[in-house]
Design an enzyme around this catalytic site. Structure first.
Site, PDB file in Angstrom:
ATOM      1  N   LYS A   9     -45.996  -7.806 -20.121  1.00 15.43           N
ATOM      2  CA  LYS A   9     -45.596  -8.919 -19.245  1.00 15.43           C
ATOM      3  C   LYS A   9     -46.324  -8.870 -17.902  1.00 15.43           C
ATOM      4  CE  LYS A   9     -41.141  -8.100 -19.110  1.00 15.43           C
ATOM      5  NZ  LYS A   9     -40.986  -6.926 -19.971  1.00 15.43           N
ATOM      6  N   ARG A  85     -32.564 -10.852 -16.890  1.00 17.41           N
ATOM      7  CA  ARG A  85     -32.463  -9.788 -17.890  1.00 17.41           C
ATOM      8  C   ARG A  85     -31.072  -9.705 -18.484  1.00 17.41           C
ATOM      9  NH1 ARG A  85     -36.971  -6.269 -15.503  1.00 17.41           N
ATOM     10  NH2 ARG A  85     -37.165  -4.553 -16.946  1.00 17.41           N
ATOM     11  N   ARG A 122     -48.820   4.640 -20.842  1.00 21.66           N
ATOM     12  CA  ARG A 122     -49.078   3.752 -19.693  1.00 21.66           C
ATOM     13  C   ARG A 122     -49.232   4.551 -18.393  1.00 21.66           C
ATOM     14  NH1 ARG A 122     -45.198  -1.276 -18.399  1.00 21.66           N
ATOM     15  NH2 ARG A 122     -43.548   0.223 -17.955  1.00 21.66           N
ATOM     16  N   ARG A 154     -45.332   6.057 -14.405  1.00 30.16           N
ATOM     17  CA  ARG A 154     -44.130   5.570 -13.732  1.00 30.16           C
ATOM     18  C   ARG A 154     -42.971   6.523 -13.977  1.00 30.16           C
ATOM     19  NH1 ARG A 154     -43.220  -0.841 -14.795  1.00 30.16           N
ATOM     20  NH2 ARG A 154     -41.094  -0.098 -15.068  1.00 30.16           N
ATOM     21  N   ARG A 165     -34.024   2.122 -21.472  1.00 27.49           N
ATOM     22  CA  ARG A 165     -34.433   0.771 -21.094  1.00 27.49           C
ATOM     23  C   ARG A 165     -34.567  -0.127 -22.323  1.00 27.49           C
ATOM     24  NH1 ARG A 165     -39.548   2.459 -18.733  1.00 27.49           N
ATOM     25  NH2 ARG A 165     -40.060   0.336 -18.155  1.00 27.49           N
TER      26      ARG A 165
HETATM   27  P1  AMP Z   1     -39.810  -3.594 -14.745  1.00 26.53           P
HETATM   28  O1  AMP Z   1     -41.021  -3.192 -13.984  1.00 26.53           O
HETATM   29  O2  AMP Z   1     -39.665  -5.079 -14.900  1.00 26.53           O
HETATM   30  O3  AMP Z   1     -39.648  -2.843 -16.038  1.00 26.53           O
HETATM   31  O4  AMP Z   1     -38.544  -3.159 -13.834  1.00 26.53           O
HETATM   32  C1  AMP Z   1     -38.344  -1.818 -13.469  1.00 26.53           C
HETATM   33  C2  AMP Z   1     -36.881  -1.548 -13.163  1.00 26.53           C
HETATM   34  O5  AMP Z   1     -36.448  -2.388 -12.071  1.00 26.53           O
HETATM   35  C3  AMP Z   1     -35.907  -1.861 -14.280  1.00 26.53           C
HETATM   36  O6  AMP Z   1     -35.828  -0.823 -15.232  1.00 26.53           O
HETATM   37  C4  AMP Z   1     -34.609  -2.037 -13.496  1.00 26.53           C
HETATM   38  O7  AMP Z   1     -34.097  -0.783 -13.053  1.00 26.53           O
HETATM   39  C5  AMP Z   1     -35.091  -2.781 -12.267  1.00 26.53           C
HETATM   40  N1  AMP Z   1     -35.077  -4.250 -12.504  1.00 26.53           N
HETATM   41  C6  AMP Z   1     -36.158  -5.094 -12.561  1.00 26.53           C
HETATM   42  N2  AMP Z   1     -35.775  -6.355 -12.825  1.00 26.53           N
HETATM   43  C7  AMP Z   1     -34.416  -6.329 -12.937  1.00 26.53           C
HETATM   44  C8  AMP Z   1     -33.434  -7.301 -13.230  1.00 26.53           C
HETATM   45  N3  AMP Z   1     -33.741  -8.587 -13.483  1.00 26.53           N
HETATM   46  N4  AMP Z   1     -32.121  -6.903 -13.283  1.00 26.53           N
HETATM   47  C9  AMP Z   1     -31.781  -5.631 -13.024  1.00 26.53           C
HETATM   48  N5  AMP Z   1     -32.652  -4.652 -12.765  1.00 26.53           N
HETATM   49  C10 AMP Z   1     -33.971  -4.985 -12.719  1.00 26.53           C
END
Ligand code: AMP
Length: 211
Positions: A9, A85, A122, A154, A165
């Site tokens: 994404k 989400r 990654r 990460r 996740r």
């Molecule tokens: P991502 O880079 O999109 O995988 O986001 C990394 C982390 O940020 C996620 O695992 C959550 O802890 C937090 N996060 C990002 N977007 C959201 C969301 N829409 N709702 C809740 N937590 C979020």
């Protein structure tokens, strides 16, 4: 843009935002920036993120709402990445955007077996967020080709956090696919395979929906 962690994404939304010249709003990137700044909010967010947990809905909805009122999104539109989400986030988003509703929801579809391999290998730049992998590293050591930042794994790409996740994705986020389908907004795009080919597929899908 919906899709499992590791579906691509971030990479694809960055490319689409350049192609369509619209802002790319990534909640994950916004939270990582807050963590890096070391704000009180960033410290709290980090606890959830490194455990692979979602932030509480009201907190993340507030963050997105604040971003969506800025002029660039109102005038040019935007690509949302990593939000919504949960069903409650999707419902709030519909309320927030009632005046200018979403045009399209894309499910970037990549099977779990494939994302598991991608996530484990990654690597990302701590400064600009550029994506690399063990197979395709930066040109010089673990230094970002674009900005010279350190390229690392990460904190939430550990085996335990990845499992957590992906389980949360299936339980909380996957139901949104049907929710948006019922509202006539969903388009599923195959996210497996070559990055350029996936970008071309996405652009074709979005162009056809715009027509
Ligand atoms: P991502 O880079 O999109 O995988 O986001 C990394 C982390 O940020 C996620 O695992 C959550 O802890 C937090 N996060 C990002 N977007 C959201 C969301 N829409 N709702 C809740 N937590 C979020």
């Amino acid at each position: 843009m919906l899709g499992r962690q590791g579906a691509g994404k971030g990479t694809q939304c960055t490319r689409l935002s350049r192609h369509f010249v619209v802002p790319h709003i990534s909640t994950g990137d916004m939270l990582r920036a807050a963590v890096k700044e070391g704000t009180e909010f960033g410290r709290k967010a980090q606890e959830y993120m490194s455990a692979g947990e979602l932030l509480p809905d009201d907190v993340i909805i507030g963050v997105v709402e604040e971003r969506l009122v800025k002029d660039d999104t109102r005038n040019r539109g935007y690509i949302l990445d990593g939000f919504p989400r949960t069903l409650s986030q999707a419902q709030s988003l519909a309320e927030i955007t009632a005046g200018q509703p979403l045009d399209l929801v894309v499910d970037l579809d990549v099977p779990t077996e494939v994302v598991l391999v991608r996530l484990a290998s990654r690597r990302v730049c701590v400064d600009c967020g550029a994506n690399y992998s063990v197979q395709v590293p930066p040109k010089h050591g673990w230094t970002c080709d674009h900005c010279g930042g350190d390229v690392i794994q990460r904190a939430d790409d550990t085996e335990d956090a990845i499992k957590r996740r992906l389980a949360i994705y299936e339980a909380e986020t996957a139901p949104l696919i049907q929710w948006y389908e019922e509202r006539g907004l969903l388009m599923v795009v195959d996210g497996d395979g070559d990055t350029d080919a996936v970008t071309a597929r996405l652009i074709r899908a979005i162009d056809s929906a715009r027509r």
